[in-house]
Structure formats: C-alpha cells, structure tokens
Write a protein that holds these residues in place. Structure first.
Motif, PDB file in Angstrom:
ATOM      1  N   GLU A  93       0.830  -1.300  -0.085  1.00  0.00           N
ATOM      2  CA  GLU A  93       0.013  -0.020  -0.143  1.00  0.00           C
ATOM      3  C   GLU A  93       0.899   1.217  -0.106  1.00  0.00           C
ATOM      4  OE1 GLU A  93      -2.289  -0.429   3.415  1.00  0.00           O
ATOM      5  OE2 GLU A  93      -3.390  -2.101   2.664  1.00  0.00           O
ATOM      6  N   GLN A  94       0.323   2.407  -0.498  1.00  0.00           N
ATOM      7  CA  GLN A  94       0.960   3.581  -0.471  1.00  0.00           C
ATOM      8  C   GLN A  94       1.442   4.196   0.957  1.00  0.00           C
ATOM      9  OE1 GLN A  94       1.774   5.224  -3.262  1.00  0.00           O
ATOM     10  NE2 GLN A  94       2.846   6.846  -2.199  1.00  0.00           N
ATOM     11  N   ALA A  95       2.622   4.401   1.338  1.00  0.00           N
ATOM     12  CA  ALA A  95       3.077   4.532   2.537  1.00  0.00           C
ATOM     13  C   ALA A  95       3.372   6.279   2.585  1.00  0.00           C
ATOM     14  CB  ALA A  95       4.534   4.210   2.742  1.00  0.00           C
ATOM     15  N   LYS A  96       2.751   6.901   3.637  1.00  0.00           N
ATOM     16  CA  LYS A  96       2.842   8.148   4.125  1.00  0.00           C
ATOM     17  C   LYS A  96       3.673   8.321   5.162  1.00  0.00           C
ATOM     18  CE  LYS A  96       0.134  10.298   0.574  1.00  0.00           C
ATOM     19  NZ  LYS A  96       0.803  11.502   0.020  1.00  0.00           N
ATOM     20  N   ASP A  97       4.210   9.480   5.274  1.00  0.00           N
ATOM     21  CA  ASP A  97       4.572  10.032   6.522  1.00  0.00           C
ATOM     22  C   ASP A  97       5.774   8.810   7.245  1.00  0.00           C
ATOM     23  OD1 ASP A  97       1.563  11.232   8.090  1.00  0.00           O
ATOM     24  OD2 ASP A  97       2.789  12.157   6.438  1.00  0.00           O
ATOM     25  N   VAL A  98       6.580   8.639   6.410  1.00  0.00           N
ATOM     26  CA  VAL A  98       7.672   7.596   6.480  1.00  0.00           C
ATOM     27  C   VAL A  98       8.540   8.134   7.507  1.00  0.00           C
ATOM     28  CG1 VAL A  98       9.402   6.044   5.657  1.00  0.00           C
ATOM     29  CG2 VAL A  98       7.171   6.438   4.362  1.00  0.00           C
ATOM     30  N   CYS A  99       8.735   7.543   8.555  1.00  0.00           N
ATOM     31  CA  CYS A  99       9.728   8.361   9.839  1.00  0.00           C
ATOM     32  C   CYS A  99      10.964   7.543  10.110  1.00  0.00           C
ATOM     33  CB  CYS A  99       8.785   8.309  10.963  1.00  0.00           C
ATOM     34  SG  CYS A  99       9.728   9.429  12.215  1.00  0.00           S
ATOM     35  N   PHE A 100      11.839   8.343   9.996  1.00  0.00           N
ATOM     36  CA  PHE A 100      13.180   7.542  10.405  1.00  0.00           C
ATOM     37  C   PHE A 100      13.736   8.218  11.428  1.00  0.00           C
ATOM     38  CE2 PHE A 100      12.854   6.574   6.033  1.00  0.00           C
ATOM     39  CZ  PHE A 100      13.147   5.285   5.704  1.00  0.00           C
ATOM     40  N   THR A 101      14.248   7.626  12.444  1.00  0.00           N
ATOM     41  CA  THR A 101      14.640   8.420  14.143  1.00  0.00           C
ATOM     42  C   THR A 101      16.167   8.008  14.035  1.00  0.00           C
ATOM     43  OG1 THR A 101      12.785   7.698  14.944  1.00  0.00           O
ATOM     44  CG2 THR A 101      14.440   8.245  16.298  1.00  0.00           C
ATOM     45  N   LEU A 104      19.698  19.610   7.949  1.00  0.00           N
ATOM     46  CA  LEU A 104      21.018  18.853   7.538  1.00  0.00           C
ATOM     47  C   LEU A 104      20.518  17.481   8.035  1.00  0.00           C
ATOM     48  CD1 LEU A 104      23.672  20.946   9.089  1.00  0.00           C
ATOM     49  CD2 LEU A 104      23.368  20.491   6.615  1.00  0.00           C
ATOM     50  N   VAL A 105      20.799  16.274   7.371  1.00  0.00           N
ATOM     51  CA  VAL A 105      20.527  14.960   7.784  1.00  0.00           C
ATOM     52  C   VAL A 105      21.924  14.105   7.480  1.00  0.00           C
ATOM     53  CG1 VAL A 105      19.381  12.903   7.362  1.00  0.00           C
ATOM     54  CG2 VAL A 105      18.057  15.011   7.353  1.00  0.00           C
ATOM     55  N   SER A 106      22.446  13.421   8.526  1.00  0.00           N
ATOM     56  CA  SER A 106      23.759  13.015   8.507  1.00  0.00           C
ATOM     57  C   SER A 106      23.452  11.493   9.094  1.00  0.00           C
ATOM     58  CB  SER A 106      24.976  13.139   9.300  1.00  0.00           C
ATOM     59  OG  SER A 106      26.339  12.890   8.839  1.00  0.00           O
ATOM     60  N   VAL A 107      23.944  10.278   8.211  1.00  0.00           N
ATOM     61  CA  VAL A 107      23.756   8.813   8.462  1.00  0.00           C
ATOM     62  C   VAL A 107      24.613   8.470   9.807  1.00  0.00           C
ATOM     63  CG1 VAL A 107      24.060   6.455   7.784  1.00  0.00           C
ATOM     64  CG2 VAL A 107      22.979   7.963   6.351  1.00  0.00           C
ATOM     65  N   LYS A 108      25.845   9.254   9.659  1.00  0.00           N
ATOM     66  CA  LYS A 108      26.868   8.928  11.006  1.00  0.00           C
ATOM     67  C   LYS A 108      27.032  10.256  11.781  1.00  0.00           C
ATOM     68  CE  LYS A 108      29.759   5.857   7.852  1.00  0.00           C
ATOM     69  NZ  LYS A 108      31.218   5.688   7.277  1.00  0.00           N
ATOM     70  N   ALA A 112      25.228  26.191  16.084  1.00  0.00           N
ATOM     71  CA  ALA A 112      25.846  27.568  16.128  1.00  0.00           C
ATOM     72  C   ALA A 112      25.258  28.253  14.689  1.00  0.00           C
ATOM     73  CB  ALA A 112      27.422  27.727  15.887  1.00  0.00           C
ATOM     74  N   MET A 113      24.929  27.605  13.587  1.00  0.00           N
ATOM     75  CA  MET A 113      24.518  28.308  12.634  1.00  0.00           C
ATOM     76  C   MET A 113      22.772  28.371  12.780  1.00  0.00           C
ATOM     77  SD  MET A 113      26.663  26.306   9.732  1.00  0.00           S
ATOM     78  CE  MET A 113      25.903  26.969   8.249  1.00  0.00           C
ATOM     79  N   GLY A 114      22.152  27.913  13.498  1.00  0.00           N
ATOM     80  CA  GLY A 114      20.951  27.802  13.669  1.00  0.00           C
ATOM     81  C   GLY A 114      20.145  26.892  12.635  1.00  0.00           C
ATOM     82  N   VAL A 115      20.957  26.031  12.129  1.00  0.00           N
ATOM     83  CA  VAL A 115      20.244  25.022  11.013  1.00  0.00           C
ATOM     84  C   VAL A 115      19.543  23.616  11.772  1.00  0.00           C
ATOM     85  CG1 VAL A 115      20.566  23.691   9.136  1.00  0.00           C
ATOM     86  CG2 VAL A 115      21.926  25.984   9.233  1.00  0.00           C
ATOM     87  N   PRO A 116      18.428  23.347  11.715  1.00  0.00           N
ATOM     88  CA  PRO A 116      18.094  22.261  12.376  1.00  0.00           C
ATOM     89  C   PRO A 116      18.665  20.840  11.608  1.00  0.00           C
ATOM     90  CG  PRO A 116      16.267  23.670  11.692  1.00  0.00           C
ATOM     91  CD  PRO A 116      17.390  24.278  10.995  1.00  0.00           C
ATOM     92  N   THR A 117      18.804  20.104  12.590  1.00  0.00           N
ATOM     93  CA  THR A 117      19.716  18.868  12.273  1.00  0.00           C
ATOM     94  C   THR A 117      19.285  17.570  12.754  1.00  0.00           C
ATOM     95  OG1 THR A 117      21.526  20.481  11.889  1.00  0.00           O
ATOM     96  CG2 THR A 117      22.266  18.039  11.905  1.00  0.00           C
ATOM     97  N   VAL A 118      19.502  16.552  11.807  1.00  0.00           N
ATOM     98  CA  VAL A 118      19.347  15.350  12.778  1.00  0.00           C
ATOM     99  C   VAL A 118      20.568  14.380  12.121  1.00  0.00           C
ATOM    100  CG1 VAL A 118      17.811  12.940  12.541  1.00  0.00           C
ATOM    101  CG2 VAL A 118      16.540  15.237  12.622  1.00  0.00           C
ATOM    102  N   MET A 119      21.101  13.621  13.179  1.00  0.00           N
ATOM    103  CA  MET A 119      22.431  12.864  12.922  1.00  0.00           C
ATOM    104  C   MET A 119      22.023  11.485  13.305  1.00  0.00           C
ATOM    105  SD  MET A 119      24.773  15.254  12.359  1.00  0.00           S
ATOM    106  CE  MET A 119      26.258  14.445  12.788  1.00  0.00           C
ATOM    107  N   GLY A 120      22.844  10.464  12.988  1.00  0.00           N
ATOM    108  CA  GLY A 120      22.949   9.081  13.451  1.00  0.00           C
ATOM    109  C   GLY A 120      21.505   8.290  12.793  1.00  0.00           C
ATOM    110  N   VAL A 121      21.127   8.760  11.677  1.00  0.00           N
ATOM    111  CA  VAL A 121      19.939   7.971  11.045  1.00  0.00           C
ATOM    112  C   VAL A 121      20.537   6.712  10.412  1.00  0.00           C
ATOM    113  CG1 VAL A 121      17.914   8.482   9.884  1.00  0.00           C
ATOM    114  CG2 VAL A 121      19.171  10.459  10.677  1.00  0.00           C
TER     115      VAL A 121
END
Length: 765
Positions: A172-180, A354-358, A371-380
């Motif tokens: 089925e069509q997936a919506k709101d696919v979330c990775f933490t 920003l998104v980083s796997v490592k 410091a730059m005020g850019v929303p970021t998620v790490m370790g995905v």
C-alpha cells in the motif's frame, strides 16, 4: 558454516530490493541447514502484524497473504519473548496457529529466531522439518541466531529502501515515513533533499529519475569513450613490458565496455528512466555479484576488474556534474557523513536543514549546525541515503526524526511549528539590551561560543556579553597548512575587537578526537583517549608558542583576552603551559607591545580534573567546564557513535553531581567558574546551572535569547529549590521530565521541544 554464512551475507548485501534479499535468505538457509522449510515473517509497522514475506518449502501463494497478530501463534511468541523457540512437535504447543494456505501441517519440528535490530523486533526467521521430527541441535540453532544477527541490519535497510519509495510491506501507499536518529540541532525544516556523496564511489550514488534521457546517454557515451582512451593509452605504454596474454587483458577490458556488454546494459537502464550514474551503479553491481558467486577463482576475481571499470566511468560522469550545483531554495542537505566543508557549499540563505547517517548530536558538525541555527538530525543509521535525493523532507531537530512522503496533515502540523518558531524569535529580539537578571536580582553572565566570523554578527545581535569559548582550531581547520603568527593575529584581533570591552576566552589549539587537520593527521586506535588538546601542543611547543604570541599581540590596546587550556588531566600540564605563556608574555613585552598579562584558565573535561578541581583552580585565574567531553568521559559513551547516543545524557545524576562539585571547589578557591558546553544552551539545563552557582553560561548564539528569557522569568530561590528536588532523583529521563514540567508550570513551556505521541497527536513538554 562460517564460509556459508559469509556467502549468504555477501549475496544478501548485493540484493537490489527487500524481496530479493529475503528470497536469497530463505533459499540459502534452507540449503545450508538441510531442512525442508525456511520462512521469514516481518512486522508491518502500519498494522503491527507479522506478514509471511518469503518462504522456501511452504506454498508460495501464501507469501504476502498470511499474517498473524503481534503476539499470535509461535511466530508471535518468538517476537514477544525475543529469543529462539525450538520445538520437536510444534502442533502440540498451545500457541500453535495453523494456516491451511501455507501447507505447513506436515511439519512437526519448529525453530524460530527473532530478527532484532537496535532493540526493535523486525520479524522472525523460521525453519521447519517433517521427516526425522526432532529438536534442532545446538549448532543449527546457533547458526540461525548468527544468520539473524548478521542480516538484521541488511533487512532493516532493505525494508526502509522500499518504504521510502512510497510502498509499505503490504504494497500500500506509505505516508509520513519516519526515520529516527538523534537530535543534532533544534528546530524544524521543510524542504527538498540534496544528497552529497563521495566521488567515484558506486555504492553511494543516489537513485534519480532522468530528466533528459538523451542527454544522460550522451554523458555516458562520453565517459565511456574517455575510459576507453585511458585503457588504450595504458596498454600502449606497457606493450613492450607485457607478454601477449597479459596484453590481452586490456582487450578484455575494452570488450566489457562494448554495447553488447556493460555499456549496452547501462544505456538500456537509462532508456528505462534512470540517470546515467544510477544506471551504471545498478549494472556494475549486478556484474560484480554475478562474478563473485562463480566457483572458478580466476573468474570470481574478475569482479574486481568490473568494479574498477565502473569507478573509472563514474569518475568521468561526475566531472560533468562538478559545475556549480543549482540548490533548491529550501535545501535539506543529506549525506552518509556530513562535514563542515559540505555546509559551506550551500548558499547560506538556501540551507534549511541537515541529515547525516553517521555521527551524533555532539559531533563537531552538529555543534557547528547549532551555531548556525540549522535544524539537524544525526545518526540516522537505517535511512537508505541513495533513495532520498530530490524528495520533500521534514527535519525534526527536536526529536531527531526525518519524514519522507509527508501527508498534507503532517506538513500542516510542522509548518505551524516553523511559524511559531519565527514568532518566538521576533518576540525575543526585544531582550537584546536587557540584563540577564533573575526576578530576585541575581546576575548571570551570558556569553557565546564562537569559531567563525559569521558567529560574531548573530552573537552581537542577540546581546552576548562576551565569548566564553572561541574555538581557535577553526582557522587551523580551514587552512592547508599551519597558519602563520601574522594570520592568526589578524583572525584573533577581529574577535577581540568585535566583543570589546567584553572578554573573549580563547581556547588554545584543541585538535585530536573528532577534530582533524588534513596536514597534521593523527591516526590512533582510540583518538578520544589519545593525543589531543593540551597534550598535542605541549609536545609541540613551537605550535603553542606561536599561537599564544599571536593572541597576546592581537590583544594590544583592548585587554579583553582570556586564555583557556583544554583537556587538562594533570597539574603538571597547567604548570608547564603557564611557564610557556609567561615566557611569551615577557618576550612580546620586550618587542615593544604594550599589553597586560591576560587571565589564564583551565577547562575541566575529564574525570581526573573533577577530583582536582580545587588544586587546578588555585593555580589559574578561572575555571570553565566543557560538558560535552566531560559527559562523554564520565559515562564512557562515544558522543559520535549513534549506536550509543541514547546513553549520552547531560542530565545524568553523575554528571550533575560532578558539575556541582566543580562549582563548590572553584568557589572555595576564590575563582570564577563558567560553563561552555551544550548544556548551558538548554533552558532547563541553564536553570540547574544557575542554581548550582555557575557565574557565567556560554552557549551558541541561537540559544542565548531563549536562555535569557527563562532567566528573567524565574527567581534564584525557585531554581535552587528545583535543583534540590532533582538532585535526589536517580534517572536522567526523570530529571529531564521533572525540569520540563517545572518550566511548563512556570509558564515557560514555549521553550520546550514539541513532541508527537504514538497516535500522532501533538504534545509539548
């Protein structure tokens, strides 16, 4: 068995999608264990049911059609217990659940093993047997457990690859696919993803749809022609040194690139809609997998040649794309491993997230993002980066989550948060010139952490009173050699002038750990416990002396310099550093510079320094705590490792007790004590630090208005009562929740992070 396991892992890693990966697993495991049935059931996150996704031995028509409730049957029992179940007579077990469409009634023996990845049960792998009904022996059970553990990550990645494309396990069509992952920098960003990948690395090439098929074919043919010319040139150059049979290898390479081989297949994939680099990756990997599985050692080794050819063609293809990229107006930068250099490639006004796997929330690049005020998620770690390019993404830097294929409802919710943040920033601007004073008149100095000149503008606009940490390694990191004394002096002078008469606390060169210089590499087994900080500069006094000389000369006429020594673990290090600083001071004075001796302090970042806080404070002018490293060392948690990021907690009782001890010991020695770690920029953390008695808090400029607003809306007495309450608690999570609830009750809930509950509703804690 070990060779068999390696072979299975190798084949599964090469699978193009989840279906192929699971088919390989069930086929190869059934062969290896010489059993009649091997099946894999996976948990569908949407329905929370186990779905039969692959089988060798049961009716194939049952695949995708048979499902069990979360705790139903023996499969559900394996998942609930999270351990193997090994039965001689499965139908006799009270939890046995029969499905006629599978044809499994013939099989008596049952061995089920959970597939677990990062504490999450992804599914169950089952083997069954009819003849010689028996308990599977220890060796067989151990083999299946090993297979499950080895392949859990591959299955998680393959599953995510399918879902990111918009399809759930049920099709089925997936919506709101979330990775933490883990929070890197707070805030919410909505934009279009741009994947940055290393050059000439086939595995990192993202999947894209070709916008101009003929242009992609033209690019590929040009790259192919360039590689042919290279091979012919090398062959001609070596002709006199090679035997005819060796020379023939170059002809083999050229034939591989023909229209009837690799070259032709790549063009076919492009015509099907893939961009040239993605088509090359797919075809090359298929050839490599095919050759690696060959029994003949000579032929299997040709896989290396295929891979080399693929990389060569890719390198030429990427040269075509080396021109200036056209970044979207709202760019979400995605990479396997973000670096500070990558951040600088995107125009500042276009970089939204920003998104980083490592990496983790305390990696150097995450600190820079804050410091730059850019929303970021790490370790995905489970996100399939190659699938993310040119997709609309939501980056939730508060909760460490990213969303792909967002629904209109989810977009509306997060757009509301973005608008609320913008309104909050406008409301805090009025506090710029107001004092950081509690309701009962207690003054707290608010400083900033800086490293780049761009930090200065934001810091001053937010009313910073000085700099609690200037990262002097930044000028070293953006150079291709050690900067000269003159270059350093100019850099330091800019900072000192910008904040005068406020203090600028300059940390001496702090390299090692996760901060490397390309021209001065440090290779160690465990860099965070190795040669870093003051250890490096005392071993290289020529670096230390030049830097201190540049600092002192830059301070002439301003007298607002403070020097801070990082990574101190021994009294002797302080005494040696002080000796060198005093020596330079007298030398600079003799050169005719009219300067005053600056205040010198130490950073407390390692447990040894905590227990010598008073002795250290007695030898210097001030003490500053670096909570990022101190937390890492106290909890034995690598702050760059996303696998243990959940164990890194600044509100851990041991960390808070250490901080309170440092304040008490420093004050008993009559010295000022400040803090320059990330905890200072957390409104809840700031409340505790004030209550403990810290004289100054230093943080990223983007956090300063929030912290000032909280300080001006509480009393010192209230903060001390709160500290007394949480100091008796033994869980970091409970401590954080208690602090957040107290701030909410005090009318300061707007500074807490927004969170979504399991049912999708929104709460603010």
């Amino acid at each position: 068995m070990l060779n068999t396991l390696r072979s299975i892992v190798q084949e599964v890693n090469s699978a193009k999608d989840l279906v192929e990966a699971l088919d390989i697993i069930v086929t190869r495991v059934q062969e290896a264990m010489d059993t009649e049935v091997c099946s894999v059931y996976l948990v569908d996150p949407e329905s929370n049911r186990y779905i039969l996704m692959a089988t060798q031995g049961l009716n194939k028509e049952a695949v995708g059609n048979v499902s069990l409730a979360h705790s139903e049957g023996l499969v559900g029992l394996v998942g609930v217990r999270e351990e193997p179940i090994n039965l001689e007579n499965a139908p006799a077990h009270p939890r046995y659940r029969y499905f006629a469409e599978t044809g499994e009634e013939r099989y008596q023996s049952f061995l089920g093993v959970p597939i677990i990845h990062h504490r999450k049960v992804l599914g169950v792998i089952v083997v069954q047997q009819q003849k010689n009904s028996r308990i599977f022996d220890e060796g067989e059970e151990a083999f299946l457990v090993t297979v499950s553990a080895q392949l859990a990550g591959v299955i998680a990645h393959s599953e995510a690859t399918g879902v990111i494309g918009g399809l759930s396990l049920t099709g089925e069509q997936a919506k709101d696919v979330c990775f933490t992952g883990v929070p890197g920098a707070p805030g919410v960003a909505i934009g279009d993803s741009v994947v940055i990948f290393p050059p000439a690395d086939l595995d990192s090439v993202p999947e894209k749809v070709a916008t101009d098929i003929e242009l992609e074919i033209e690019k590929f043919n040009e790259a192919l022609a360039a590689v042919r010319r290279d091979i012919e040139a090398v062959g001609a150059r070596l002709e006199s040194q090679l035997r005819p049979e060796e020379q023939a290898l170059f002809d083999v390479y050229l034939r591989m690139l023909d229209d009837n081989a690799l070259g032709g297949e790549v063009i076919s994939r492009i015509r099907e809609g893939s961009w040239a680099q993605g088509a090359l990756k797919e075809v090359t990997n298929e050839y490599v997998r095919h050759f690696e599985l060959m029994r003949d050692s000579y032929l299997s080794e040709r896989a290396v040649d295929i891979k080399d050819l693929g990389r060569r063609v890719l390198a030429y293809l990427q040269q075509e794309n080396d021109q200036q990229k056209d970044y979207p107006d709202a760019t979400i930068l995605v990479s396997e491993e973000l670096t500070p250099a990558m951040l600088g490639e995107v125009p500042k006004e276009k970089l939204k997230g920003l998104v980083s796997v490592k990496g983790s929330g305390n990696s150097h690049v995450a600190i820079l993002a804050r410091a730059m005020g850019v929303p970021t998620v790490m370790g995905v770690v489970d996100v399939p980066v190659g699938q993310l390019d040119s997709r609309q993404l939501i980056v939730d830097g508060y909760n460490g989550q990213i969303y792909a294929s967002p629904s209109i409802e989810l977009l509306g919710y997060y757009q509301g948060i973005v608008e609320d943040e913008q309104e909050q920033i406008k409301g805090l601007e009025a506090l710029k010139n107001e004092p950081s004073l509690t309701k009962d008149g207690h003054q707290v100095s608010l400083w900033v952490n800086t490293g780049l000149m761009t930090d200065v503008v934001m810091s001053l606009s937010h009313g910073a009173q000085g700099v609690g940490l200037y990262r002097t390694e930044v000028p070293f990191m953006i150079n291709e050699r050690f900067p000269s004394e003159h270059e350093q002096k100019a850099c330091y002078r800019e900072q000192l002038e910008a904040f005068a008469p406020g203090y600028v606390t300059m940390r001496t060169l702090d390299i090692g750990g996760d901060k490397a210089l390309t021209y001065f590499p440090i290779h160690e087994e465990n860099p965070f416990l190795g040669w870093r900080g003051i250890r490096v500069t005392l071993d290289h006094p020529e670096i230390f002396l030049v830097q201190v000389r540049a600092m002192l000369k830059a301070s002439e006429g301003l007298d607002n310099l403070r020097i801070m020594l990082p990574m101190i673990s021994n009294i002797s290090e302080v005494e040696e550093a002080l000796h060198l600083i005093y020596r330079v001071y007298h030398e600079v004075r003799e050169e005719g510079f009219d300067i005053k001796m600056p205040k010198v302090g130490v950073m407390i970042e390692v447990p040894a320094a905590v227990y010598q806080a008073r002795e250290l404070a007695e030898r210097v002018d001030f003490v500053s705590v670096g909570t990022n490293d101190l937390t890492q060392y106290l909890l034995a948690v690598d702050r760059n490792n996303p696998r243990v990021a959940g164990l890194y907690h600044s509100f851990h009782p041991a960390v808070l007790k250490a901080l309170s001890h440092i304040v008490q010991e420093s004050h008993d020695a009559g010295k000022q004590v400040s803090i320059c770690g990330e905890l200072a920029g957390d409104p809840a953390g700031a409340v505790l630090l004030i209550a403990m008695g810290f004289d100054a808090l230093s943080m990223n400029a983007s956090n300063l208005p929030k912290v000032k607003s909280v300080i001006r809306n509480i009393s010192l007495a209230w903060a001390r009562d709160l500290w007394e309450e949480v100091s008796r608690l033994d869980s970091p999570q409970v401590i954080k929740s208690t602090l957040d609830l107290a701030l909410k009750d005090a009318g300061l809930g707007k500074f807490m992070r927004p969170e979504r509950t399991a049912d999708g509703s929104v709460v603010t804690i």
